[in-house]
Design a protein around this motif. Sequence first.
Motif, short mmCIF file in Angstrom:
data_model
loop_
_atom_site.label_atom_id
_atom_site.label_comp_id
_atom_site.label_asym_id
_atom_site.label_seq_id
_atom_site.Cartn_x
_atom_site.Cartn_y
_atom_site.Cartn_z
N CYS A 14 -8.20 28.29 12.98
CA CYS A 14 -8.85 27.92 14.24
C CYS A 14 -8.16 26.69 14.82
CB CYS A 14 -10.33 27.63 14.03
SG CYS A 14 -11.36 29.05 14.29
N PRO A 15 -7.76 26.73 16.09
CA PRO A 15 -7.00 25.63 16.68
C PRO A 15 -7.84 24.44 17.15
CG PRO A 15 -7.28 27.33 18.30
CD PRO A 15 -7.89 27.85 17.01
N ALA A 16 -9.15 24.62 17.21
CA ALA A 16 -10.03 23.57 17.71
C ALA A 16 -11.43 23.81 17.15
CB ALA A 16 -10.08 23.59 19.24
N TRP A 17 -12.27 22.82 17.32
CA TRP A 17 -13.66 22.92 16.85
C TRP A 17 -14.60 22.98 18.02
CZ3 TRP A 17 -13.78 24.10 12.02
CH2 TRP A 17 -12.77 23.66 11.18
N LYS A 18 -15.49 23.94 17.99
CA LYS A 18 -16.58 24.04 18.97
C LYS A 18 -17.85 23.72 18.20
CE LYS A 18 -19.26 25.25 22.37
NZ LYS A 18 -20.53 25.19 21.63
N ILE A 19 -18.42 22.57 18.47
CA ILE A 19 -19.60 22.10 17.75
C ILE A 19 -20.85 22.44 18.56
CG2 ILE A 19 -20.77 20.11 16.74
CD1 ILE A 19 -18.07 20.92 15.45
N GLY A 20 -21.76 23.18 17.93
CA GLY A 20 -23.02 23.52 18.58
C GLY A 20 -23.89 22.30 18.74
N SER A 21 -24.73 22.29 19.75
CA SER A 21 -25.55 21.12 20.05
C SER A 21 -26.51 20.78 18.92
CB SER A 21 -26.31 21.31 21.36
OG SER A 21 -27.16 22.44 21.29
N GLY A 22 -26.90 21.77 18.14
CA GLY A 22 -27.79 21.49 17.01
C GLY A 22 -27.09 20.82 15.85
N GLU A 23 -25.77 20.70 15.91
CA GLU A 23 -24.99 20.11 14.82
C GLU A 23 -24.44 18.73 15.16
OE1 GLU A 23 -24.84 21.69 11.78
OE2 GLU A 23 -26.24 23.01 12.81
N VAL A 24 -24.81 18.15 16.30
CA VAL A 24 -24.19 16.89 16.71
C VAL A 24 -24.52 15.73 15.78
CG1 VAL A 24 -24.01 17.53 19.15
CG2 VAL A 24 -26.00 16.24 18.35
N GLN A 25 -25.54 15.87 14.95
CA GLN A 25 -25.87 14.81 13.99
C GLN A 25 -25.47 15.16 12.56
OE1 GLN A 25 -29.55 12.46 14.87
NE2 GLN A 25 -30.13 14.40 15.82
N ASN A 26 -24.71 16.23 12.39
CA ASN A 26 -24.28 16.68 11.07
C ASN A 26 -23.07 15.85 10.63
OD1 ASN A 26 -23.26 18.03 8.82
ND2 ASN A 26 -23.88 20.04 9.59
N THR A 27 -23.34 14.71 10.01
CA THR A 27 -22.30 13.75 9.65
C THR A 27 -21.25 14.35 8.73
OG1 THR A 27 -23.90 11.96 9.91
CG2 THR A 27 -21.90 11.45 8.68
N LEU A 28 -21.67 15.12 7.73
CA LEU A 28 -20.70 15.72 6.80
C LEU A 28 -19.75 16.66 7.53
CD1 LEU A 28 -22.98 16.46 3.72
CD2 LEU A 28 -21.28 14.64 3.95
N LEU A 29 -20.30 17.46 8.41
CA LEU A 29 -19.47 18.39 9.18
C LEU A 29 -18.48 17.63 10.06
CD1 LEU A 29 -18.94 21.39 9.80
CD2 LEU A 29 -20.68 21.22 11.59
N PHE A 30 -18.96 16.61 10.76
CA PHE A 30 -18.10 15.81 11.62
C PHE A 30 -16.99 15.13 10.81
CE2 PHE A 30 -20.82 16.51 15.14
CZ PHE A 30 -20.16 16.06 16.27
N ASP A 31 -17.33 14.58 9.65
CA ASP A 31 -16.32 13.92 8.82
C ASP A 31 -15.21 14.89 8.43
OD1 ASP A 31 -17.66 11.51 9.00
OD2 ASP A 31 -18.57 11.66 7.01
N PHE A 32 -15.57 16.12 8.08
CA PHE A 32 -14.57 17.14 7.75
C PHE A 32 -13.70 17.45 8.96
CE2 PHE A 32 -13.13 21.51 7.77
CZ PHE A 32 -12.47 21.61 6.56
N ILE A 33 -14.34 17.65 10.09
CA ILE A 33 -13.65 18.04 11.32
C ILE A 33 -12.67 16.96 11.77
CG2 ILE A 33 -14.11 18.34 13.80
CD1 ILE A 33 -16.54 20.08 12.88
N TYR A 34 -13.08 15.69 11.70
CA TYR A 34 -12.20 14.60 12.11
C TYR A 34 -10.90 14.62 11.31
CZ TYR A 34 -16.40 12.53 14.18
OH TYR A 34 -17.54 12.30 14.89
N LYS A 35 -11.00 14.91 10.03
CA LYS A 35 -9.82 14.87 9.16
C LYS A 35 -8.78 15.93 9.53
CE LYS A 35 -12.33 12.84 5.34
NZ LYS A 35 -12.95 13.06 4.04
N THR A 36 -9.19 16.99 10.22
CA THR A 36 -8.25 18.05 10.58
C THR A 36 -7.38 17.65 11.77
OG1 THR A 36 -9.70 19.22 12.15
CG2 THR A 36 -9.88 19.82 9.79
N GLY A 37 -7.83 16.69 12.56
CA GLY A 37 -7.07 16.26 13.73
C GLY A 37 -7.07 17.23 14.89
N LYS A 38 -7.90 18.27 14.81
CA LYS A 38 -7.95 19.28 15.88
C LYS A 38 -8.89 18.83 17.00
CE LYS A 38 -7.17 23.02 12.60
NZ LYS A 38 -7.72 24.25 12.01
N PRO A 39 -8.67 19.32 18.22
CA PRO A 39 -9.57 18.98 19.32
C PRO A 39 -11.01 19.43 19.03
CG PRO A 39 -7.62 20.12 20.14
CD PRO A 39 -7.58 20.21 18.64
#
Length: 171
Positions: free
Chosen positions: A123-148
């Motif tokens: 997947c070239p980018a992340w589409k984060i659902g509005s119900g996941e905006v406070q999911n810190t673990l998910l965000f931490d993983f996503i940031y490390k990928t460097g994808k939009p």
Amino acid sequence: MNSFRLGNTEIKEGCKPFIIAEIGQNHDGSLGIAHAYIDAVAKAGTDAIKFQTHIASAESSHEDQFRINFSYEDKTRYDYWTRMEFSKDQWKGLYQHALDKNLVFLSSPFSMEAASMLDYIGCPAWKIGSGEVQNTLLFDFIYKTGKPVLLSSGMSSYNEIDNAVQKIKSH
């Protein structure tokens, strides 16, 4: 001016609209229908197709009841998520089909396992659902990928959105 790429398209201020066909769970657990959506949205001229990736064992339990029972087919939320799941190879096939149709493939992850699988298939980018905006673990993983990151805001408060945007900007 900030910009980023989604597939072969540069997204920046003043560019033509980038159209994402939102499929979500509308395939109702049918791999054939999911593939048919790819064909249909490619024919319609969209730029991208977006699904949701759920993994029952990562999001629910056998005892997890529906908040609102909307399914005549499934007794529990776990049953529903299980029916809606695709395997890693099936997701990879959907991803490749989208690429073959010149579509950007996107899918919103709803667990760490789903994010890891989507990263694996490319997947070239992340589409984060509005119900996941406070999911810190998910965000931490996503940031490390460097994808939009494309962030939905529909179910979020202004404060939650502001916090998520600040987290994204800081990475």
